[in-house]
Motif scaffolding. Sequence first.
Motif, PDB file in Angstrom:
ATOM      1  N   LYS A 130       0.853  -1.196   0.000  1.00 21.97           N
ATOM      2  CA  LYS A 130       0.000   0.000   0.000  1.00 21.97           C
ATOM      3  C   LYS A 130       0.888   1.246   0.000  1.00 21.97           C
ATOM      4  O   LYS A 130       1.178   1.814   1.064  1.00 21.97           O
ATOM      5  N   PRO A 131       1.304   1.680  -1.166  1.00 23.23           N
ATOM      6  CA  PRO A 131       2.235   2.818  -1.256  1.00 23.23           C
ATOM      7  C   PRO A 131       1.673   4.133  -0.724  1.00 23.23           C
ATOM      8  O   PRO A 131       2.437   5.066  -0.456  1.00 23.23           O
ATOM      9  N   ASP A 132       0.345   4.211  -0.545  1.00 22.24           N
ATOM     10  CA  ASP A 132      -0.258   5.469  -0.115  1.00 22.24           C
ATOM     11  C   ASP A 132      -0.475   5.549   1.392  1.00 22.24           C
ATOM     12  O   ASP A 132      -1.163   6.472   1.870  1.00 22.24           O
ATOM     13  N   ILE A 133       0.083   4.644   2.179  1.00 20.78           N
ATOM     14  CA  ILE A 133      -0.093   4.701   3.626  1.00 20.78           C
ATOM     15  C   ILE A 133       0.686   5.890   4.193  1.00 20.78           C
ATOM     16  O   ILE A 133       1.622   6.398   3.569  1.00 20.78           O
ATOM     17  N   PRO A 134       0.335   6.341   5.407  1.00 15.97           N
ATOM     18  CA  PRO A 134       1.069   7.455   6.035  1.00 15.97           C
ATOM     19  C   PRO A 134       2.535   7.105   6.261  1.00 15.97           C
ATOM     20  O   PRO A 134       2.933   5.943   6.209  1.00 15.97           O
ATOM     21  N   THR A 135       3.330   8.103   6.560  1.00 12.01           N
ATOM     22  CA  THR A 135       4.754   7.884   6.791  1.00 12.01           C
ATOM     23  C   THR A 135       4.980   7.098   8.078  1.00 12.01           C
ATOM     24  O   THR A 135       4.118   7.057   8.972  1.00 12.01           O
ATOM     25  N   PHE A 136       6.141   6.498   8.164  1.00  9.93           N
ATOM     26  CA  PHE A 136       6.502   5.748   9.365  1.00  9.93           C
ATOM     27  C   PHE A 136       6.471   6.661  10.586  1.00  9.93           C
ATOM     28  O   PHE A 136       5.990   6.273  11.657  1.00  9.93           O
ATOM     29  N   GLU A 137       6.984   7.867  10.424  1.00 11.80           N
ATOM     30  CA  GLU A 137       7.041   8.810  11.537  1.00 11.80           C
ATOM     31  C   GLU A 137       5.650   9.143  12.079  1.00 11.80           C
ATOM     32  O   GLU A 137       5.444   9.185  13.305  1.00 11.80           O
ATOM     33  N   SER A 138       4.692   9.367  11.184  1.00 11.27           N
ATOM     34  CA  SER A 138       3.349   9.735  11.629  1.00 11.27           C
ATOM     35  C   SER A 138       2.630   8.571  12.300  1.00 11.27           C
ATOM     36  O   SER A 138       1.798   8.775  13.188  1.00 11.27           O
ATOM     37  N   LEU A 139       2.936   7.360  11.899  1.00  8.04           N
ATOM     38  CA  LEU A 139       2.310   6.189  12.514  1.00  8.04           C
ATOM     39  C   LEU A 139       2.951   5.840  13.863  1.00  8.04           C
ATOM     40  O   LEU A 139       2.313   5.246  14.725  1.00  8.04           O
ATOM     41  N   THR A 140       4.200   6.213  14.037  1.00  5.63           N
ATOM     42  CA  THR A 140       4.929   5.868  15.254  1.00  5.63           C
ATOM     43  C   THR A 140       4.425   6.622  16.475  1.00  5.63           C
ATOM     44  O   THR A 140       4.350   6.060  17.580  1.00  5.63           O
ATOM     45  N   PHE A 141       4.043   7.888  16.289  1.00  6.34           N
ATOM     46  CA  PHE A 141       3.676   8.722  17.427  1.00  6.34           C
ATOM     47  C   PHE A 141       2.179   8.989  17.490  1.00  6.34           C
ATOM     48  O   PHE A 141       1.530   9.221  16.471  1.00  6.34           O
ATOM     49  N   LYS A 142       1.679   8.997  18.730  1.00  2.90           N
ATOM     50  CA  LYS A 142       0.326   9.503  18.941  1.00  2.90           C
ATOM     51  C   LYS A 142       0.336  11.022  18.824  1.00  2.90           C
ATOM     52  O   LYS A 142      -0.598  11.634  18.314  1.00  2.90           O
ATOM     53  N   ASN A 143       1.421  11.598  19.324  1.00  3.17           N
ATOM     54  CA  ASN A 143       1.610  13.042  19.243  1.00  3.17           C
ATOM     55  C   ASN A 143       3.092  13.302  19.021  1.00  3.17           C
ATOM     56  O   ASN A 143       3.908  13.053  19.912  1.00  3.17           O
ATOM     57  N   ARG A 144       3.429  13.782  17.849  1.00  2.00           N
ATOM     58  CA  ARG A 144       4.832  13.987  17.501  1.00  2.00           C
ATOM     59  C   ARG A 144       5.482  15.027  18.416  1.00  2.00           C
ATOM     60  O   ARG A 144       6.661  14.926  18.752  1.00  2.00           O
ATOM     61  N   THR A 145       4.707  16.020  18.819  1.00  2.00           N
ATOM     62  CA  THR A 145       5.259  17.097  19.653  1.00  2.00           C
ATOM     63  C   THR A 145       5.684  16.571  21.023  1.00  2.00           C
ATOM     64  O   THR A 145       6.776  16.874  21.512  1.00  2.00           O
ATOM     65  N   THR A 146       4.806  15.767  21.638  1.00  3.76           N
ATOM     66  CA  THR A 146       5.115  15.228  22.971  1.00  3.76           C
ATOM     67  C   THR A 146       6.019  13.997  22.906  1.00  3.76           C
ATOM     68  O   THR A 146       6.614  13.602  23.916  1.00  3.76           O
ATOM     69  N   GLY A 147       6.106  13.382  21.732  1.00  2.00           N
ATOM     70  CA  GLY A 147       6.945  12.198  21.576  1.00  2.00           C
ATOM     71  C   GLY A 147       6.322  10.935  22.127  1.00  2.00           C
ATOM     72  O   GLY A 147       7.022   9.934  22.354  1.00  2.00           O
ATOM     73  N   LEU A 148       4.999  10.946  22.328  1.00  2.00           N
ATOM     74  CA  LEU A 148       4.311   9.768  22.871  1.00  2.00           C
ATOM     75  C   LEU A 148       4.180   8.693  21.786  1.00  2.00           C
ATOM     76  O   LEU A 148       3.580   8.926  20.736  1.00  2.00           O
ATOM     77  N   ILE A 149       4.751   7.516  22.055  1.00  2.00           N
ATOM     78  CA  ILE A 149       4.742   6.411  21.094  1.00  2.00           C
ATOM     79  C   ILE A 149       3.361   5.762  21.058  1.00  2.00           C
ATOM     80  O   ILE A 149       2.740   5.536  22.105  1.00  2.00           O
ATOM     81  N   ASP A 150       2.897   5.439  19.870  1.00  2.00           N
ATOM     82  CA  ASP A 150       1.598   4.786  19.703  1.00  2.00           C
ATOM     83  C   ASP A 150       1.784   3.272  19.783  1.00  2.00           C
ATOM     84  O   ASP A 150       2.090   2.604  18.791  1.00  2.00           O
ATOM     85  N   THR A 151       1.570   2.717  20.967  1.00  2.00           N
ATOM     86  CA  THR A 151       1.769   1.272  21.166  1.00  2.00           C
ATOM     87  C   THR A 151       0.606   0.442  20.634  1.00  2.00           C
ATOM     88  O   THR A 151       0.662  -0.793  20.684  1.00  2.00           O
ATOM     89  N   THR A 152      -0.431   1.101  20.131  1.00  2.00           N
ATOM     90  CA  THR A 152      -1.526   0.339  19.523  1.00  2.00           C
ATOM     91  C   THR A 152      -1.202  -0.061  18.087  1.00  2.00           C
ATOM     92  O   THR A 152      -1.870  -0.940  17.532  1.00  2.00           O
ATOM     93  N   TRP A 153      -0.199   0.570  17.501  1.00  2.00           N
ATOM     94  CA  TRP A 153       0.215   0.203  16.144  1.00  2.00           C
ATOM     95  C   TRP A 153       0.952  -1.134  16.227  1.00  2.00           C
ATOM     96  O   TRP A 153       1.908  -1.284  16.981  1.00  2.00           O
ATOM     97  N   SER A 154       0.510  -2.117  15.464  1.00  2.00           N
ATOM     98  CA  SER A 154       1.056  -3.477  15.569  1.00  2.00           C
ATOM     99  C   SER A 154       2.560  -3.513  15.311  1.00  2.00           C
ATOM    100  O   SER A 154       3.272  -4.312  15.933  1.00  2.00           O
TER     101      SER A 154
END
Length: 394
Positions: free
Chosen positions: A249-273
Amino acid sequence: MEYSLACQNLYAFSFSPVKKKLFLLGIMFLLWVYMLYSCVGYCSSMPSLVVDNYRGKDTESLGKRTENSRMDLMSKLLPRPQTWVDLESDYDEPSIRTASRDLLDNEVDRTDDWDEIRGEQRSPEPSAMSSFSNGSGSKKLPQAIIIGVKKGGTRALLEFLRVHPDIRAVGAEPHFFDRNYNNGLEWYRELMPKTLEGQITMEKTPSYFVTREAPARISAMSRDTKLIVVVRDPVTRAISDYTQTLSKKPDIPTFESLTFKNRTTGLIDTTWSAIQIGIYAKHLDNWLQYFPMDQILFVSGERLISDPAGELGRVQDFLGLKRIITDKHFYFNQTKGFPCLKKAEGSSKPHCLGKTKGRTHPNIDPEVVQRLRDFYRPFNMKFYQMTGHNFGWD
């Protein structure tokens, strides 16, 4: 005078038509007995399948019942077509190349998918075939399972292990303990290849390691099941996981955007498999509720690349098998960047995993990579303590 009469009587006996016929029939009977005796040794050495076919021809007058029994025999001997689909197979299309190479991603290449499934239909060795035709081979539930992890190197490990003559494994992933459990153990058993006495039946489904119900279900099947987990640097594994999805799926969001719940706070999204799978200590806790640590072997995905024979030696010891797979079975492919088999199972030709030169990773922001390393560090330390082994990811 008496001599002359005796000669005439003997002459009459020798050339009597009735006596002559009886004499010839006697000779023919003796020849027939001799030929039958000579054939006994040859016929007794013929495979039972051939004898059964010969008998089938002689008993066609028995009708449909005999024909049906022969069809049942053949259905047991011939491999059955797979009725299930591996929806989460490690195989997928090669992705767009951009930067660093993902060596372990070569374990998954959909161009090899049919080859892997077809692997269970390769002809066994002649001795095994004769044993199967005599009914000594049987399908058993697996005694050992590769339970994880996705993008860790499970396909490479399974293909290397299949070189061992005492290991018989399913090519594709059954997904029984996570998706198909309601089909029952007999359905699961039918997916397994036939094995002889002393051989080990294996399968691999990497998603078992992160499936909450899997430990209890496998324990219910057999508490003696040996479990193998191929682990890899969780940061590299997450990027590899993302790269595989990106290739589909070449149109998925970037790795960076999927990694964080909030990029500013640096909170990692642990719900992402892709992130969740790498929290190995958390998943291992679940397994230790049902299996002791000495029944779980952890294989280093990195060393499976740098020293395949060494890691395979540990696996063979864990399974209680003779160390047959050694350095002589591997050569390092400079183009692909990982070890390949000199001779694959059922083949005399070299075999590398995947027909592409390797999937490559997209360029990831170094700051994101560092934040992920900081996130995983305490989980890695806990995992090292639990397993008694430092994998060197930090």
